[in-house]
Motif scaffolding. Structure first.
Motif, PDB file in Angstrom:
ATOM      1  N   LEU A  89       0.876  -1.165   0.000  1.00 22.12           N
ATOM      2  CA  LEU A  89       0.000   0.000   0.000  1.00 22.12           C
ATOM      3  C   LEU A  89       0.913   1.214   0.000  1.00 22.12           C
ATOM      4  CD1 LEU A  89      -2.898   1.138   0.257  1.00 22.12           C
ATOM      5  CD2 LEU A  89      -2.589   1.061   2.735  1.00 22.12           C
ATOM      6  N   ALA A  90       0.819   2.045  -1.021  1.00 25.24           N
ATOM      7  CA  ALA A  90       1.727   3.186  -1.135  1.00 25.24           C
ATOM      8  C   ALA A  90       0.980   4.397  -1.686  1.00 25.24           C
ATOM      9  CB  ALA A  90       2.899   2.825  -2.047  1.00 25.24           C
ATOM     10  N   ASP A  91       1.295   5.559  -1.134  1.00 30.97           N
ATOM     11  CA  ASP A  91       0.725   6.809  -1.631  1.00 30.97           C
ATOM     12  C   ASP A  91       1.376   7.239  -2.944  1.00 30.97           C
ATOM     13  OD1 ASP A  91      -1.013   7.040   0.515  1.00 30.97           O
ATOM     14  OD2 ASP A  91       0.444   8.151   1.723  1.00 30.97           O
ATOM     15  N   ASP A  92       2.639   6.874  -3.117  1.00 35.69           N
ATOM     16  CA  ASP A  92       3.383   7.225  -4.333  1.00 35.69           C
ATOM     17  C   ASP A  92       2.901   6.336  -5.481  1.00 35.69           C
ATOM     18  OD1 ASP A  92       5.243   7.811  -6.320  1.00 35.69           O
ATOM     19  OD2 ASP A  92       6.904   6.803  -5.300  1.00 35.69           O
ATOM     20  N   PRO A  93       2.331   6.917  -6.538  1.00 36.70           N
ATOM     21  CA  PRO A  93       1.809   6.103  -7.647  1.00 36.70           C
ATOM     22  C   PRO A  93       2.865   5.227  -8.310  1.00 36.70           C
ATOM     23  CG  PRO A  93       1.128   8.394  -7.882  1.00 36.70           C
ATOM     24  CD  PRO A  93       2.086   8.341  -6.740  1.00 36.70           C
ATOM     25  N   ALA A  96       3.446   2.312  -5.970  1.00 39.26           N
ATOM     26  CA  ALA A  96       2.265   1.438  -6.000  1.00 39.26           C
ATOM     27  C   ALA A  96       2.252   0.597  -7.276  1.00 39.26           C
ATOM     28  CB  ALA A  96       0.990   2.272  -5.891  1.00 39.26           C
TER      29      ALA A  96
END
Length: 191
Positions: A89-93, A96
């Motif tokens: 789970l990552a905020d950075d596209p 991700a």
């Protein structure tokens, strides 16, 4: 092997690992210990030149390292850790996307292993055929319960983890076993 786990957070490292031969090389070094590119190629049915190239790529991201001794293709390589971890789970596209790609490549790798077992299991001793498992369970869980269950299974795995580094701790007849743990929510039928 110096560390039990290597953490990958660089999307470039995740993309580097998301290659079938590189995954196979890391797994082979974790299972067999230090190997030359030539020996790894023999075991994987690949050329030593290809294995050498991919080992150098893996080394750039800290997944393998030279084990010392030898020169050129005769120098041995070793895995730097027993396991690899990355964020799912990552905020950075970019992170991700790289994480999802590695997950997909791993799922394909695992599926090939399962299908190979199904094709070859009749040639295995009866006790291994009986001990192997293939099945699923439908459970109704909350996210917290699924996390707890995963933690409990991980704790069971930990009891056997040290055997990878030290052959003397393995009981007679022990073999490397791939035990897959996959848990995901099914689509919500009410949505």
């Amino acid at each position: 092997m110096s560390e039990p786990v290597v953490d990958l957070t660089d999307p470039r490292a995740l993309r580097a690992l998301a290659h079938p031969l590189r995954l196979a090389l890391v797994g082979l070094l974790r299972r067999e210990g230090p190997l030359t590119a030539t020996r790894a190629g023999q075991l994987l049915g690949e050329s030593s030149a290809s294995c050498s190239f991919h080992l150098r790529q893996l080394a750039k991201y800290g997944l393998v390292e030279e084990a010392g001794g030898g020169t050129g293709r005769q120098r041995p390589w070793q895995a730097t850790a027993r396991a690899t971890r990355w964020p799912h789970l990552a905020d950075d596209p970019d992170l991700a996307e790289a994480s999802g790609n590695l997950d997909a490549v791993l799922a394909e790798h695992w599926l090939r292993g399962v299908l190979r077992w199904i094709d070859d299991r009749e040639t295995e001793p009866a006790d291994w055929q009986q001990a192997a498992a293939l099945g699923d369970a439908l459970l109704w869980l909350t996210p917290a319960e699924l996390s707890e269950l995963t933690g409990r299974v991980d704790a069971l795995f930990a009891e056997y983890a040290g055997r990878g580094e030290n052959a003397e701790t393995r009981p007679a007849g022990a073999r490397a076993v791939s035990y897959l743990q996959v848990a995901y929510p099914l689509p919500d039928e009410d949505a």
